[in-house]
Design a protein around this motif. Structure first.
Motif, PDB file in Angstrom:
ATOM      1  N   THR A 114      18.829   2.725  28.893  1.00 41.25           N
ATOM      2  CA  THR A 114      18.032   1.781  28.118  1.00 41.25           C
ATOM      3  C   THR A 114      18.779   1.460  26.831  1.00 41.25           C
ATOM      4  OG1 THR A 114      16.865   3.468  26.848  1.00 41.25           O
ATOM      5  CG2 THR A 114      15.948   2.879  29.017  1.00 41.25           C
ATOM      6  N   ARG A 116      17.801   1.919  23.844  1.00 43.63           N
ATOM      7  CA  ARG A 116      17.644   3.056  22.931  1.00 43.63           C
ATOM      8  C   ARG A 116      18.592   4.191  23.300  1.00 43.63           C
ATOM      9  NH1 ARG A 116      13.201   3.616  20.000  1.00 43.63           N
ATOM     10  NH2 ARG A 116      11.962   2.477  21.556  1.00 43.63           N
ATOM     11  N   GLY A 142      14.351  -2.514  15.722  1.00 41.83           N
ATOM     12  CA  GLY A 142      13.490  -3.495  15.071  1.00 41.83           C
ATOM     13  C   GLY A 142      14.259  -4.675  14.532  1.00 41.83           C
ATOM     14  N   GLY A 145      15.436  -7.116  17.171  1.00 42.15           N
ATOM     15  CA  GLY A 145      14.390  -7.692  18.021  1.00 42.15           C
ATOM     16  C   GLY A 145      14.355  -7.120  19.420  1.00 42.15           C
ATOM     17  N   THR A 147      12.477  -4.378  20.349  1.00 42.30           N
ATOM     18  CA  THR A 147      11.332  -3.478  20.512  1.00 42.30           C
ATOM     19  C   THR A 147      10.685  -3.601  21.884  1.00 42.30           C
ATOM     20  OG1 THR A 147      10.897  -3.605  18.137  1.00 42.30           O
ATOM     21  CG2 THR A 147       9.110  -2.787  19.540  1.00 42.30           C
ATOM     22  N   SER A 148      10.526  -4.812  22.383  1.00 42.95           N
ATOM     23  CA  SER A 148       9.808  -5.019  23.644  1.00 42.95           C
ATOM     24  C   SER A 148      10.567  -4.536  24.871  1.00 42.95           C
ATOM     25  CB  SER A 148       9.462  -6.507  23.816  1.00 42.95           C
ATOM     26  OG  SER A 148      10.650  -7.285  23.913  1.00 42.95           O
ATOM     27  N   TYR A 149      11.883  -4.324  24.734  1.00 44.11           N
ATOM     28  CA  TYR A 149      12.658  -3.887  25.903  1.00 44.11           C
ATOM     29  C   TYR A 149      13.568  -2.696  25.593  1.00 44.11           C
ATOM     30  CZ  TYR A 149      16.144  -7.050  23.736  1.00 44.11           C
ATOM     31  OH  TYR A 149      16.991  -7.692  22.874  1.00 44.11           O
ATOM     32  N   ASP A 151      13.162   0.358  25.895  1.00 43.86           N
ATOM     33  CA  ASP A 151      13.089   1.463  26.858  1.00 43.86           C
ATOM     34  C   ASP A 151      13.150   0.972  28.300  1.00 43.86           C
ATOM     35  OD1 ASP A 151      12.742   3.672  24.930  1.00 43.86           O
ATOM     36  OD2 ASP A 151      10.912   2.573  24.427  1.00 43.86           O
ATOM     37  N   ARG A 152      13.706  -0.230  28.474  1.00 44.52           N
ATOM     38  CA  ARG A 152      13.897  -0.792  29.806  1.00 44.52           C
ATOM     39  C   ARG A 152      15.362  -0.633  30.204  1.00 44.52           C
ATOM     40  NH1 ARG A 152      12.742  -6.988  29.926  1.00 44.52           N
ATOM     41  NH2 ARG A 152      10.824  -6.179  28.943  1.00 44.52           N
ATOM     42  N   GLN A 161      19.934 -10.408  25.779  1.00 44.57           N
ATOM     43  CA  GLN A 161      19.406  -9.098  25.409  1.00 44.57           C
ATOM     44  C   GLN A 161      20.493  -8.033  25.466  1.00 44.57           C
ATOM     45  OE1 GLN A 161      16.273  -9.003  28.326  1.00 44.57           O
ATOM     46  NE2 GLN A 161      14.706  -9.639  26.843  1.00 44.57           N
TER      47      GLN A 161
END
Length: 261
Positions: A114, A116, A142, A145, A147-149, A151-152, A161
């Motif tokens: 991911t 992260r 943060g 931008g 945050t929404s992915y 951990d994907r 991305q």
């Protein structure tokens, strides 16, 4: 225009002080299969200061990527040298890597990790203490931008991305110098603008940025100075105003004139 043969060929219009990137007569030659010598980079000198963005321009084969790969210590120079934040690329390549962040259009992001996990892994490689690293990664997630992915798995992310993940990886150790080789090549127009806005913010924080791209219209108003390469050499350099002739409207016009002369 200031050309490589001009007596004013030393960089002009830049801030004062020790350069964050200082390139001195850098050379990289290859031997072709027929025994001839390919002069990929042939005696290049320029600098980049803190809080400054310099655009490195040139057609395919001009030597830009070879130059950048020497700066980030992925290639050894044939002769000449360069320093990054005062550290010589030949004498202390590891020290250079600690001070530089590098992003290219072909920089790979591990599909299984991911964003992260990728940032944490690279932070650990730089020896950042765990608590400090976790806080840094959260700030980057943060700020970029993600945050929404965050951990994907990166294999499920779009090219834009994934490029943000690459940027985060280059920033996780908070380097004072950033080098970008075609960073917007794999992203759409919206993604390109967002990425360049982020670079402007990093510049305002005092980072030194060297940016190579073919998308001249994107960086025309975003770079403090430009260095134009052709056939391994610098053929022109200066601010936008210094490069443009009275009859020209854009840096693209100056670029075509410089490489044609």
């Amino acid at each position: 225009m200031v050309t490589d043969q001009d007596p004013r060929a030393a960089d002009v219009g830049q801030p004062q002080g020790l350069p964050a990137i200082d390139v001195v007569d850098l050379v990289k030659h290859y031997q072709a299969r027929d025994g001839s010598v390919v002069r990929a980079v042939d005696g290049v000198s320029f600098n980049v200061h803190r809080g400054e963005t310099v655009g490195l321009l040139g057609a395919n084969g001009a030597g830009k990527t070879t130059l950048l790969r020497m700066l980030v210590t992925l290639l050894k120079p044939t002769s000449g040298t360069a320093s990054v934040d005062g550290v010589d690329i030949r004498e202390d390549p590891l020290g250079v890597r600690r001070r530089i962040g590098y992003v290219s259009a072909t920089t790979g992001v591990p599909d299984r990790l991911t964003p992260r996990e990728t940032l944490i892994s690279y932070g650990r490689l730089h020896g950042i203490p765990t608590a400090e690293l976790e806080a840094s990664v959260e700030r980057l997630v943060g700020a970029l931008g993600m945050t929404s992915y965050a951990d994907r798995p990166s294999g499920r992310l779009s090219s834009g991305q994934r490029q943000r993940v690459s940027l985060g990886r280059a920033l996780v150790h908070e380097p004072p110098v950033l080098v970008f080789d075609e960073p917007t090549a794999a992203v759409d127009l919206l993604g390109s603008r967002e990425l360049l806005d982020l670079l402007a913010q990093l510049r305002s924080e005092g980072r030194a940025i060297l940016l190579s791209t073919h998308r001249l219209h994107e960086i025309e108003r975003r770079c403090d100075r430009f260095v134009i390469m052709h056939a391994g050499r610098i053929v022109a350099r200066g601010t936008r105003e210094e490069l443009l002739e009275p009859s020209e409207d854009s840096i693209e016009d100056a670029f075509y004139r410089a490489v044609a002369s």
